[in-house]
Design a protein around this motif. Structure first.
Motif, short mmCIF file in Angstrom:
data_model
loop_
_atom_site.label_atom_id
_atom_site.label_comp_id
_atom_site.label_asym_id
_atom_site.label_seq_id
_atom_site.Cartn_x
_atom_site.Cartn_y
_atom_site.Cartn_z
N LYS A 1 14.28 -31.25 32.85
CA LYS A 1 14.78 -29.88 32.78
C LYS A 1 15.49 -29.18 33.91
CE LYS A 1 14.98 -28.01 29.14
NZ LYS A 1 15.80 -27.81 28.08
N CYS A 2 15.88 -27.98 34.26
CA CYS A 2 16.62 -27.75 35.41
C CYS A 2 15.62 -27.57 36.51
CB CYS A 2 16.97 -25.97 34.86
SG CYS A 2 18.09 -25.61 36.19
N GLY A 3 16.35 -28.06 37.48
CA GLY A 3 15.49 -28.47 38.79
C GLY A 3 15.85 -27.61 40.22
N PHE A 4 16.49 -26.49 39.78
CA PHE A 4 17.00 -25.47 40.86
C PHE A 4 16.74 -24.10 40.62
CE2 PHE A 4 21.17 -24.12 39.68
CZ PHE A 4 21.70 -24.82 38.62
N LEU A 5 16.64 -23.09 41.69
CA LEU A 5 16.80 -21.80 41.29
C LEU A 5 18.34 -21.28 41.63
CD1 LEU A 5 13.70 -20.45 43.23
CD2 LEU A 5 13.99 -20.53 40.78
N PRO A 6 18.75 -20.57 40.78
CA PRO A 6 20.25 -20.13 40.74
C PRO A 6 20.47 -19.29 41.92
CG PRO A 6 19.00 -19.03 39.16
CD PRO A 6 18.17 -19.90 39.65
N ALA A 7 21.43 -19.32 42.54
CA ALA A 7 21.92 -18.57 43.61
C ALA A 7 23.11 -17.88 43.45
CB ALA A 7 22.20 -19.49 45.11
N SER A 8 23.72 -17.60 42.43
CA SER A 8 24.90 -16.91 41.99
C SER A 8 24.55 -15.60 42.41
CB SER A 8 24.98 -17.33 40.54
OG SER A 8 26.14 -16.25 40.14
N ARG A 9 25.68 -14.98 42.86
CA ARG A 9 25.73 -13.56 43.34
C ARG A 9 25.86 -12.69 41.93
NH1 ARG A 9 31.42 -11.96 43.13
NH2 ARG A 9 32.67 -14.24 42.95
N HIS A 10 26.18 -13.45 40.80
CA HIS A 10 26.45 -12.66 39.44
C HIS A 10 24.99 -12.29 39.08
CE1 HIS A 10 30.63 -13.29 39.72
NE2 HIS A 10 30.34 -14.51 40.04
N ILE A 11 23.92 -12.88 39.62
CA ILE A 11 22.51 -12.60 38.81
C ILE A 11 22.21 -11.04 39.10
CG2 ILE A 11 20.14 -13.21 39.17
CD1 ILE A 11 21.07 -16.16 39.69
N LYS B 1 19.23 -9.96 37.76
CA LYS B 1 17.77 -10.04 37.93
C LYS B 1 17.06 -10.74 38.81
CE LYS B 1 19.16 -10.02 33.28
NZ LYS B 1 20.10 -11.12 32.49
N ASP B 2 16.62 -10.29 40.31
CA ASP B 2 15.89 -11.07 40.98
C ASP B 2 14.98 -12.00 40.68
OD1 ASP B 2 16.71 -11.12 43.83
OD2 ASP B 2 14.52 -10.10 44.16
N ILE B 3 14.05 -11.68 39.59
CA ILE B 3 13.36 -12.91 39.39
C ILE B 3 13.71 -14.32 39.16
CG2 ILE B 3 13.17 -12.40 36.82
CD1 ILE B 3 10.10 -12.85 38.90
N LYS B 4 15.00 -14.13 38.87
CA LYS B 4 15.62 -15.66 38.58
C LYS B 4 15.83 -16.25 39.71
CE LYS B 4 19.20 -15.47 35.45
NZ LYS B 4 20.41 -15.07 34.67
N ARG B 5 15.71 -15.58 40.98
CA ARG B 5 16.02 -16.36 42.40
C ARG B 5 14.57 -16.68 42.83
NH1 ARG B 5 21.18 -14.18 43.85
NH2 ARG B 5 21.21 -12.15 42.92
N LYS B 6 13.60 -16.40 41.93
CA LYS B 6 12.19 -16.63 42.46
C LYS B 6 11.18 -17.62 41.77
CE LYS B 6 11.53 -11.93 44.53
NZ LYS B 6 11.11 -10.67 44.09
#
Ligand SMILES: O=P(O)(O)O[C@@H]1[C@@H](OP(=O)(O)O)[C@H](OP(=O)(O)O)[C@H](O)[C@H](OP(=O)(O)O)[C@H]1OP(=O)(O)O
Ligand SMILES: Nc1ncnc2c1ncn2[C@@H]1O[C@H](COP(=O)(O)OP(=O)(O)OP(=O)(O)O)[C@@H](O)[C@H]1O
Length: 480
Positions: A123-133, A135-140
């Motif tokens: 499955k997905c192996g990185f945290l997204p860094a897109s400026r469009h996000i 919801k901050d939780i998606k970066r953590k």
């Protein structure tokens, strides 16, 4: 899925609800399967590496043969998989090598132990860094860890998995070992072990019965412990499982084209993207450990392809909408823009040479949509690590010898399940992302401000969609 000794036949499947409408003629089914082969060969292989991919071939089989096979296999299909019916009418199949066996290992024929094969769906192996996000939780917290809570709530699984893909993809051996330990403890649909092509370890969905690690260790003992070992059953189980984990880690980090120089070339991820706050690992290890993958190892290849999704579904949704509007106005463009293939060099060119910045064009939007779909395939593929013990003097041929454990092993690594994800599934992704994050926030941070933002976004939404499970839900799109 049908296994012969050396080949695997994959049939098309249709959702039970819609089986009648979905039925394809022989020519349509053959074309569909050929599309899968083309995608694997012309798109995924150049991205993931020649060495790991076996694209297979579309074949036509006698209808009677297909019917008899399907009758045989039907009773063994788990109930949870029977929401889809096999296509037994077209006579078409995808024929692949049996990847639970070692591809071309000279020692296997002399070796009395059947090969082992470990299948991992990372499955997905990185945290997204897109400026469009939004919801901050998606970066953590990574998508897999958040999704676990949603799956538990929806009854897909009965126990939480502590596996975190970011640990597996970290390149740090301690973190990787722990990730694999967690996969063994709670395999769900992310981990299987085969012996001689037969599945000996897979998900146990009974909430009251934990995985039988002792039974697994008994299977593995002859591979990892000398026959005269005096260790007790309990001690040996621990040793054997630990040895298994080390062999898997080595295989996942092997750089198959240049085994000796491989350790020198590494892929570094920016610090903030490699650690997930939900991982059980000790913070010191997360902070201070080494976080890079040898360049061109299987994990590096998969991760870099996953990262073609650099806008996140939130950044992609307005571009998807731009494409939708364009296709509504100019339906014939669907073909030129290769929305459903053909998957050839020109499609790959669109994926690889998409402009870095949005110039407002349809070409840019289509390029990002194609990139996203390719990344989705890489986020849903599986790795097969086939291993066999070999004697001191065995040659290695195409397989690569891996060092750290005695007895020695040869192994081969392949990637499977590389089907193209339909263009239409992007709207499902948007709804699912919303649901997963919303559920995670509600569950872990009931008074979180972000939830209010989410509600607000939902209220501003432009579309009302219907989920795969028939549930009404809101699709969040931002204005273009
Ligand atoms: O969306 P996800 O992350 O839940 O992934 C789906 C997988 O669920 P998972 O989370 O791995 O248990 C899901 O796995 P299962 O069939 O549930 O084992 C499928 O692989 C699905 O792909 P497709 O729609 O059948 O082509 C996968 O859907 P896609 O998102 O790849 O389309
Ligand atoms: N080439 C192969 N060699 C060996 N095993 C394979 C091969 N291809 C697939 N498999 C096995 O079959 C499983 C299911 O394959 P796949 O993901 O392609 O089908 P699926 O559509 O998910 O099937 P299902 O829904 O019936 O599980 C894989 O997880 C793997 O264990």
């Amino acid at each position: 899925m049908f296994y012969t000794h050396a080949r695997v036949l994959r049939l098309l499947k249709y959702s039970t609800e819609d089986a009648e409408n979905s039925h394809k003629t022989t020519e349509q089914a053959f074309r569909h399967i050929q599309n899968i082969v083309d995608y694997s060969q012309n798109v995924m292989k150049p991205l993931l590496g020649e060495k790991f991919i076996h694209n297979g071939e579309a074949v036509k089989l006698p209808l009677d043969f297909v019917r008899q096979l399907s009758l045989k296999v039907q009773q063994e299909r788990p109930e949870s998989r029977c929401d889809k019916v096999m296509d037994t009418l077209s006579g078409c199949a995808l024929c692949l090598p049996n990847l639970t066996q070692l591809s071309s290992c000279c020692c296997c024929s002399r070796e009395h132990r059947p090969p082992l094969c470990i299948e991992i769906k990372p499955k997905c192996g990185f945290l997204p860094a897109s400026r469009h996000i939004t919801k901050d939780i998606k970066r953590k917290v990574c998508r897999f860890c958040m999704h676990q809570h949603f799956k538990l709530a929806n009854g897909k699984w009965k126990r939480l998995s502590h596996y975190c893909p970011l640990d597996l993809f970290s390149g740090n051996k301690q973190r990787m070992s722990l990730a694999i330990k967690h996969l063994i403890e709670e395999p769900q649909n992310n981990f299987n072990i085969f012996k001689g092509g037969e599945c000996i370890y897979t998900c146990n969905d009974d909430a009251d019965v934990l995985q039988d690690l002792d039974e697994l260790a008994q299977h593995l003992r002859p591979y990892f412990l000398p026959s005269g070992s005096l260790l007790s059953r309990q001690q040996s189980s621990k040793v054997v499982l630990n040895e298994l984990i080390q062999v898997i880690v080595s295989a996942l980090l092997s750089t198959w084209d240049c085994p000796r120089s491989g350790q020198l070339r590494k892929t570094h991820l920016s610090e903030g993207r490699v650690t997930c706050e939900a991982s059980l690992l000790h913070r010191d290890l997360l902070r201070n450990g080494n976080h890079c993958l040898p360049k061109d190892c299987v994990l590096d290849k998969i991760l870099s392809t996953q990262m073609l999704d650099n806008l996140d579904i939130e950044g992609l949704s307005p571009l998807f909408k731009r494409v939708e509007q364009h296709l509504q106005m100019f339906p014939k463009e669907r073909c030129r823009l290769q929305m459903d293939g053909p998957y050839n060099a020109s499609f790959l060119e669109k994926v690889q040479n998409c402009p870095a910045e949005d110039d407002g064009s349809i070409e840019y939007a289509v390029g990002k949509v194609h990139q996203y779909r390719v990344a989705m395939t890489a986020k849903d593929c599986s790795i097969m690590v086939a291993i066999a013990t070999c004697g001191e003097d065995d040659g290695l041929d195409q397989s690569l010898e891996i060092q750290p454990t005695k007895p020695r092993f040869t192994c081969s690594v392949s990637i499977l399940d590389l089907d193209p994800k339909p263009y239409e599934s992007i709207s499902h992704q948007s709804r699912l992302d919303y649901k997963i994050v919303n559920h995670y926030l509600r569950r872990t941070q009931p008074n979180n401000q972000e939830l209010d933002n989410l509600e607000e976004l939902a209220n501003q939404s432009l579309f009302l969609g219907r989920d795969r499970d028939g549930e009404d839900c809101t699709l969040v799109f931002h204005p273009v």
